[in-house]
Design a protein around this motif. Structure first.
Motif, mmCIF file in Angstrom:
data_model
loop_
_atom_site.group_PDB
_atom_site.id
_atom_site.type_symbol
_atom_site.label_atom_id
_atom_site.label_comp_id
_atom_site.label_asym_id
_atom_site.label_seq_id
_atom_site.Cartn_x
_atom_site.Cartn_y
_atom_site.Cartn_z
ATOM 1 N N ASP A 1 0.841 -1.196 0.000
ATOM 2 C CA ASP A 1 0.000 0.000 0.000
ATOM 3 C C ASP A 1 0.877 1.247 0.000
ATOM 4 O O ASP A 1 1.432 1.625 1.034
ATOM 5 C CB ASP A 1 -0.919 0.001 1.220
ATOM 6 C CG ASP A 1 -1.823 1.226 1.292
ATOM 7 O OD1 ASP A 1 -1.822 2.042 0.341
ATOM 8 O OD2 ASP A 1 -2.523 1.377 2.307
ATOM 9 N N GLN B 1 -0.361 4.230 -0.893
ATOM 10 C CA GLN B 1 -1.327 5.330 -0.990
ATOM 11 C C GLN B 1 -1.741 5.859 0.382
ATOM 12 O O GLN B 1 -1.869 7.058 0.572
ATOM 13 C CB GLN B 1 -2.599 4.857 -1.736
ATOM 14 C CG GLN B 1 -2.342 4.378 -3.148
ATOM 15 C CD GLN B 1 -1.886 5.490 -4.065
ATOM 16 O OE1 GLN B 1 -2.340 6.620 -3.962
ATOM 17 N NE2 GLN B 1 -0.981 5.183 -4.970
ATOM 18 N N THR B 2 -1.982 4.968 1.336
ATOM 19 C CA THR B 2 -2.567 5.349 2.620
ATOM 20 C C THR B 2 -1.616 6.155 3.495
ATOM 21 O O THR B 2 -1.910 7.276 3.879
ATOM 22 C CB THR B 2 -3.053 4.099 3.382
ATOM 23 O OG1 THR B 2 -3.917 3.358 2.521
ATOM 24 C CG2 THR B 2 -3.787 4.477 4.647
#
Length: 116
Positions: free
Chosen positions: A38, A40-41
């Protein structure tokens, strides 16, 4: 995995493997995340659009056009995560094509108001 101490200098190299000798490579964007799947987070931006976002991020001279060298100081995500993962976007261009993205360096793109 590569284990380092906090604030240790990290030096990285990305190389292009191609039979075409007329290519060059450029580091456009690099982000770090505590999650390998991930980006993005929770991310920390080291470089974006060829511009350093972190004061320790730097590009280094390379002996060949098909090799990009860069580095930064190691860090952690507020000691809540045991690892930091890196994801970089590189651009491949024709060597000596000075109008290509590889030769533009840092590009600050400003957003305009719709009324402008």
């Amino acid at each position: 995995p590569y284990y380092v101490d906090m604030n240790q200098n990290l030096f990285l190299e990305a190389s292009l493997h191609s039979s075409d000798q007329n290519l060059t490579v450029f580091v456009d964007t690099c982000v770090a995340s505590p999650n390998s799947s991930d980006f993005q987070t929770l991310v920390y931006v080291l470089a974006k659009s060829g511009c350093a976002s972190d004061s320790t991020y730097a590009l280094f001279p390379s002996p060949r056009s098909d090799v990009a060298r860069f580095g930064f100081n190691s860090f952690s995500f507020v000691n809540r995560f045991p690892s930091v993962f890196l994801q970089c976007e590189l651009v491949v261009c024709r060597y000596h094509d000075y109008s290509s993205r590889c030769y533009q360096g840092c590009v600050n793109r400003f957003k305009r108001n719709a009324d402008s």
